[in-house]
Design a protein around this motif. Structure first.
Motif, PDB file in Angstrom:
ATOM      1  N   ILE A 129      -0.121 -41.963  37.792  1.00  0.00           N
ATOM      2  CA  ILE A 129       0.227 -41.707  39.203  1.00  0.00           C
ATOM      3  C   ILE A 129       1.488 -42.483  39.588  1.00  0.00           C
ATOM      4  N   LEU A 130       1.594 -43.706  39.062  1.00  0.00           N
ATOM      5  CA  LEU A 130       2.812 -44.493  39.335  1.00  0.00           C
ATOM      6  C   LEU A 130       4.048 -43.750  38.840  1.00  0.00           C
ATOM      7  N   LEU A 131       3.920 -43.162  37.648  1.00  0.00           N
ATOM      8  CA  LEU A 131       5.051 -42.428  37.081  1.00  0.00           C
ATOM      9  C   LEU A 131       5.408 -41.239  37.979  1.00  0.00           C
ATOM     10  N   VAL A 132       4.371 -40.523  38.441  1.00  0.00           N
ATOM     11  CA  VAL A 132       4.618 -39.400  39.355  1.00  0.00           C
ATOM     12  C   VAL A 132       5.312 -39.916  40.616  1.00  0.00           C
ATOM     13  N   VAL A 167       7.430 -30.192  46.009  1.00  0.00           N
ATOM     14  CA  VAL A 167       6.244 -30.032  45.181  1.00  0.00           C
ATOM     15  C   VAL A 167       5.600 -31.391  44.907  1.00  0.00           C
ATOM     16  N   GLY A 168       6.428 -32.370  44.591  1.00  0.00           N
ATOM     17  CA  GLY A 168       5.924 -33.660  44.108  1.00  0.00           C
ATOM     18  C   GLY A 168       5.201 -34.470  45.159  1.00  0.00           C
ATOM     19  N   PHE A 169       5.663 -34.423  46.390  1.00  0.00           N
ATOM     20  CA  PHE A 169       5.075 -35.310  47.388  1.00  0.00           C
ATOM     21  C   PHE A 169       3.616 -34.957  47.684  1.00  0.00           C
ATOM     22  N   PRO A 170       3.290 -33.671  47.916  1.00  0.00           N
ATOM     23  CA  PRO A 170       1.865 -33.337  48.101  1.00  0.00           C
ATOM     24  C   PRO A 170       1.036 -33.714  46.874  1.00  0.00           C
ATOM     25  N   VAL A 182       8.935 -38.777  42.056  1.00  0.00           N
ATOM     26  CA  VAL A 182       9.090 -38.202  43.397  1.00  0.00           C
ATOM     27  C   VAL A 182      10.149 -38.978  44.190  1.00  0.00           C
ATOM     28  N   PHE A 183      10.067 -40.306  44.122  1.00  0.00           N
ATOM     29  CA  PHE A 183      11.047 -41.100  44.875  1.00  0.00           C
ATOM     30  C   PHE A 183      12.445 -40.965  44.278  1.00  0.00           C
ATOM     31  N   LEU A 184      12.518 -40.823  42.961  1.00  0.00           N
ATOM     32  CA  LEU A 184      13.819 -40.602  42.328  1.00  0.00           C
ATOM     33  C   LEU A 184      14.419 -39.284  42.827  1.00  0.00           C
TER      34      LEU A 184
END
Lengths: 246, 209, 221
Positions: free
Chosen positions: A206-209, A19-22, A213-215
């Motif tokens: 956006i940085l937080l998102v 979900v997060g990457f898109p 996502v990377f986490l």
């Protein structure tokens, strides 16, 4: 870690990535500000790499912290399961670190390249880039050390010792850079951060998102790798029992 | 108080478990010979007793000291003659003995010990030029120098000539009734001659032989 | 552990090092070789402080690694690690004793490099240049000893040792080179307070961590 909990964590982290990457891509291209109106920004489009570069770097720092904590746990309890988890975290962390290095290099070449200078040399003489390089070398050394050592117990013990040493060296390298140098690299967080580079509003969100996502990506790949390593170890136990039976 | 007490002792190398949990006691004053097939882990068992290897599980008490919890306290109570008689190439037998005596804090005359182990000729030669038998004698001299409560000998007769073998038997005789000795041997007849008790190590543990 | 026992360990390690005199001589020649090579490359270092800093620090890093690597490789190859494990002293004391001997030789090699830099390249022979090198030599000897004891228990240890050592030594090199650049610019020590403090602090942290790690490093399987 309980098997049920681990499987659940694997599924949840996978869902978060899918979900997060898109969402992250959408935010990067359609929501993030267009920096082209700022005269001091050399490469406004490349700057969008910001949403991938610090998140992957932070994920690799977290991976290293996991390697360190599991190394200490191994030395205390001498349970090879801790070592297996540390190894999986190091492998995935090394990958995250490589992403951070590659994205940072791409951005730095565009942003800092001055006429007549070797762009790569400019990037790699940057102290903050050096810290990511030091962490990359530490991960590489940790993984190589494991390959060069025979016997699971010895491998686990020596890897844990090196993990502890590296965990001292990498933050020390980071602090040294911050204390000793003025640099081109924006400090977006922590002591001595650069007010010009301070992030706010959409960019911070956006940085937080990106970080989340990377986490999630780190957690998922870590647990997958851990599962493969566990199956390999279980196979080795079965093979040992087979050869032992007369 | 026994010189060595092992209970439920296990050792694992990776996926391989060496033995079923084993028990072994060496009383003070007792000489025990340990037999067993090649590769069954006799050397590992001796190294565990000497705190040079960490047991995977189980209890290990040396001369009243819990050697799993406090290896640094147990180590001075044990003498180990390791399998390959390792020595520093640059140092002479005399220097090795002097060094070892100072580490143990015992006032031993290195020259007398060297004579006792038939090393008078080799006393001041670098260990690099010693023969395997001479190195074996130095290793035995080092292990027995402090007259430890527990002496562990890994194939003590290896590479020794008749005179050397006699010296080892004299060493064992001098300890009998006073201190505990555990030695790994492969010659059963020899074991029965020099030891008070002979045991055998296999995958299922330690059994009387 | 009593002082007498630690002195006995030092006596043994120093004696081994002196017996193999050629190893200290080789260390000195190694450092000088770097300088000769630099002479070919740079006829002068005037106006090139960054190059001069590299000329001063590279041989020190290399020599500290080679020295410690040889000492621990010999222990592993000769099987004398097993002798250390059977000795009636805490395992930590073997690591510390070996480090003290390495420290003395590394400091001596740093001095050789410092003098050679002055003689061959007319670099300033001042306390401002010497102090960062000395503080760096302390930390490098600690980290090189630990990395060498690690590598000695692995295969291909000669390849592995620099791979292990360089990331661990990175903070020392960063701070050391910053302090050296300040000294080469003719600034007083007070101007280099931050990098010198980093050097000293990292030395202390490395020493503290080594106290915990030596017993684990010297354990047997």
């Amino acid at each position: 870690m309980k098997a049920g909990f681990e499987a659940k964590a694997r599924q949840v982290s996978l869902a978060a990535v899918l979900v997060g990457f898109p969402v992250l891509l959408y935010l990067t291209w359609f929501v993030a500000p267009d920096w082209s109106y700022q005269p001091d920004v050399t490469a406004p489009l490349t700057r969008k790499i910001l949403f991938f570069h610090p998140p992957s770097a932070w994920a690799s720092f977290i991976a290293y912290a996991v390697v360190f904590v599991l190394g200490i746990a191994y030395l205390n309890e001498r349970d090879l399961r801790h070592d297996r988890a540390a190894r999986a975290a190091a492998e995935v962390g090394f990958m995250m670190n490589s992403i951070a290095l590659a994205t940072g290099t791409l951005w730095g070449i565009q942003e800092w390249a001055k006429a007549g200078q070797n762009a790569l040399a400019t990037v790699y003489s940057e102290p903050k880039v050096l810290v990511v390089v030091v962490l990359w070398l530490t991960f590489a050394a940790y993984l190589l050390l494991r390959r060069f050592v025979d016997g699971p117990e010895r491998q686990a013990r020596l890897a844990a010792v090196f993990g502890v040493l590296g965990f001292i060296a990498v933050p020390a390298s980071f602090l040294t850079s911050r204390l000793l140098t003025t640099s081109l690299h924006p400090d977006i967080a922590g002591p001595g951060s650069n007010p010009d580079a301070a992030v706010s509003g959409d960019v911070g969100m956006i940085l937080l998102v990106g970080f989340l996502v990377f986490l999630a990506l780190f957690v998922h790949l870590w647990l997958q790798r851990l599962r493969i390593l566990r199956l390999e170890d279980e196979t080795a136990v079965l093979e040992a029992q087979e050869t032992d039976t007369p | 108080m026994p010189a060595l007490w092992m209970s439920g002792l296990r050792k694992r190398f990776g996926a391989r478990e060496l033995w079923a949990p084993l028990d072994l006691t060496v009383e003070a004053g007792e000489t025990v010979a340990l037999l067993g097939a090649n590769g069954v882990g006799k050397s590992t068992l001796l190294r565990i007793a000497a705190t040079a290897s960490r047991p995977t599980a189980g209890a290990l008490v040396v001369d009243g000291v819990d050697a799993v919890r406090s290896p640094d306290q147990a180590r001075p109570r044990v003498g180990l003659q390791p399998q390959d008689a390792p020595l520093y190439a640059e140092l002479t037998p005399h220097e090795h003995l002097r060094w070892w005596a100072r580490l143990h804090g015992v006032a031993v005359d290195p020259d007398a010990t060297l004579v006792q182990f038939g090393l008078a000729q080799a006393a001041h030669r670098p260990s690099a030029v010693l023969s395997r038998g001479q190195r074996q004698r130095v290793a035995l001299a080092l292990a027995s120098l402090p007259d430890p409560p527990l002496l562990l000998l890994d194939e003590p007769f290896t590479a020794l000539d008749a005179a050397g073998a006699t010296q080892v038997e004299a060493l064992l005789a001098a300890r009998r009734g006073r201190k505990g000795t555990l030695m790994a041997l492969h010659d059963e007849a020899l074991a029965r001659r020099v030891a008070d008790r002979v045991v055998r190590l296999d995958r299922t543990g330690v059994h009387p032989a | 552990m009593s002082d007498g026992r630690f002195r006995a360990l030092l006596w043994k390690d120093a004696r081994r090092e002196l017996r193999g005199k050629e190893s200290i001589a080789a260390g000195v020649v190694l450092v000088l070789l770097f300088y000769v090579l630099d002479l070919f490359a740079f006829p002068t270092l005037a106006g090139a402080p960054r190059t001069a800093a590299a000329v001063l620090w590279t041989p020190l890093l290399y020599a500290a690694g080679a020295l410690a690597g040889r000492a621990w490789a010999a222990e592993a190859d000769r099987g004398t690690l097993e002798l250390l494990r059977a000795a009636p002293v805490p395992l930590l004391s073997h690591g510390l004793s070996r480090w003290v001997v390495n420290l003395v030789i590394t400091l001596a090699l740093a001095l050789v490099g410092f003098v050679a830099g002055g003689a061959l390249f007319a670099l300033p022979v001042t306390v401002e240049v010497a102090l960062p090198l000395a503080l760096g030599a302390v930390g490098l000897s600690i980290l090189a000893s630990l990395a060498a004891a690690l590598a000695a228990q692995a295969r291909s240890r000669d390849v592995l040792l620099p791979i292990l050592l360089v990331p661990l030594a990175a903070p020392l090199l960063q701070a050391g080179i910053a302090a050296t650049l300040s000294a080469l610019a003719g600034l007083p020590l007070s101007e280099a307070r931050a990098p010198l403090l980093v050097l000293a602090a990292y030395d202390l942290v490395a020493l503290g961590v080594s106290l915990v790690l030596w017993p684990i490093l010297l354990e047997g399987e």
